[in-house]
Scaffold this active site. Structure first.
Site: not given
Ligand code: CP
Length: 313
Positions: A61-62, A90, A111, A139
């Site tokens: 999603r993100t 590396k 991320r 998040h």
């Molecule tokens: N909600 C969320 O962070 O989903 P993903 O891990 O798929 O990005």
């Protein structure tokens, strides 16, 4: 001292939802609604701009939501979706990587499994860095997604009894959401988890210090009738130290049609997704289940965030 980004404008990052004031959040949500209602009006606002998605941890999603957001704004996207396909494999540091990415892109969503890694990147970056999830910590864009969904479907962000259920220890979406919603003082919180997955002690201490109305319970059925919002979460297998504990706890909560009968008719069921077993598929058709609508709101709010951090509005 205010830092100026490579575009000559003040450099702003998003590490936690608290990086934006309540007023700024309201402006962001208003902009997201405008983009939702007039996509053509914003279809070229990011022409010639590039988003880098640097994902050292899996995501559906993100990452794709950020990429969709930028493409729908007329911009372009570069990046990697796996640390093993980047020079991190590396031994390159996040600090060096972001200095390189700053030469290529105008804004970066990162991320990382290590808590604080996007903040380290932000310290060396000349472009806005957005924390797209750091370990079990925060998040923020999921929180913006959750808040826009609540505001759009309930008309407000205040005055609710909010149940948060599942893995409240490792669930970064829970930590981010509660921290952000604490600024709306009429909300009450019900934390529903097994003993082992209760909210972190720092968060409990903050709730006590702020004299927030909250309780911690184990049984979902007991509190369902009192909730305006139910935020379900997945037990985070990737954050457990041993498989045995995960297996014991993974199906502790399963929201099914029968349990949902106990809930108010206007309660919303949210979930950041991915779901494993904690919500039965049979719940998906219930009008209270809004977790797939949430995904769509995530695109609008990320569009609004990109435009805002690039200083285009
Ligand atoms: N909600 C969320 O962070 O989903 P993903 O891990 O798929 O990005």
């Amino acid at each position: 001292m205010e830092k100026i980004g490579k575009n000559g404008k003040p450099l702003r990052h998003l590490m936690t939802p608290l990086d934006m004031s309540v007023e700024e959040l309201e402006e962001l949500f208003d902009l997201a609604e405008k983009i939702k209602n007039d996509p053509d009006g914003y279809a070229h606002i990011c022409d010639r701009k590039k988003l880098a998605t640097c994902f050292y941890e899996p995501s559906t999603r993100t990452r794709l939501s950020f990429e969709t957001a930028m493409l729908d704004l007329g911009g372009k996207v570069i990046g990697f979706s796996d640390a093993s396909s980047s020079s991190a494999s590396k031994g390159e540091s996040v600090s060096d990587t972001i200095r390189v990415i700053s030469c290529f892109a105008d804004i970066c969503a990162m991320r990382h499994p290590k808590e604080g890694a996007p903040m380290v990147a932000a310290g060396r970056s000349t472009i806005p860095v957005i924390n797209a999830g750091d370990g079990g910590h925060q998040h923020p864009t999921q929180t913006l997604t959750d808040m826009l969904t609540i505001r759009s479907l309930k008309g407000s962000l205040d005055g609710f009894t909010i149940g948060l259920c599942g893995d409240l220890k490792f669930g970064r979406t829970v930590h981010s959401l509660v921290n952000a919603m604490l600024r709306y003082p009429a909300n009450k919180y019900v934390f529903i988890s097994p003993e082992e997955l209760k909210i972190p002690s720092y968060l409990r201490a903050k709730l006590i210090e702020m004299k927030v109305d909250f309780k911690e319970v184990e049984r979902l059925e007991d509190v369902l009738p009192s909730l305006d919002l139910l935020y379900m979460t997945r037990v985070q297998r990737e954050r457990f130290f041993n498989e045995e504990d995960y297996v014991r706890l993974k199906d502790f909560y399963v929201l099914n049609k029968k349990k949902l009968e106990l809930a108010p008719k206007d309660m919303l069921v949210l979930h950041p997704l991915p779901r494993v077993n904690e919500i039965s598929v049979e719940v998906d058709d219930d009008p209270r289940a809004v977790y797939f609508k949430q995904v769509q709101y995530g695109v609008y709010v990320r569009q609004a965030l990109i435009v805002t951090l690039l200083g285009l509005v």
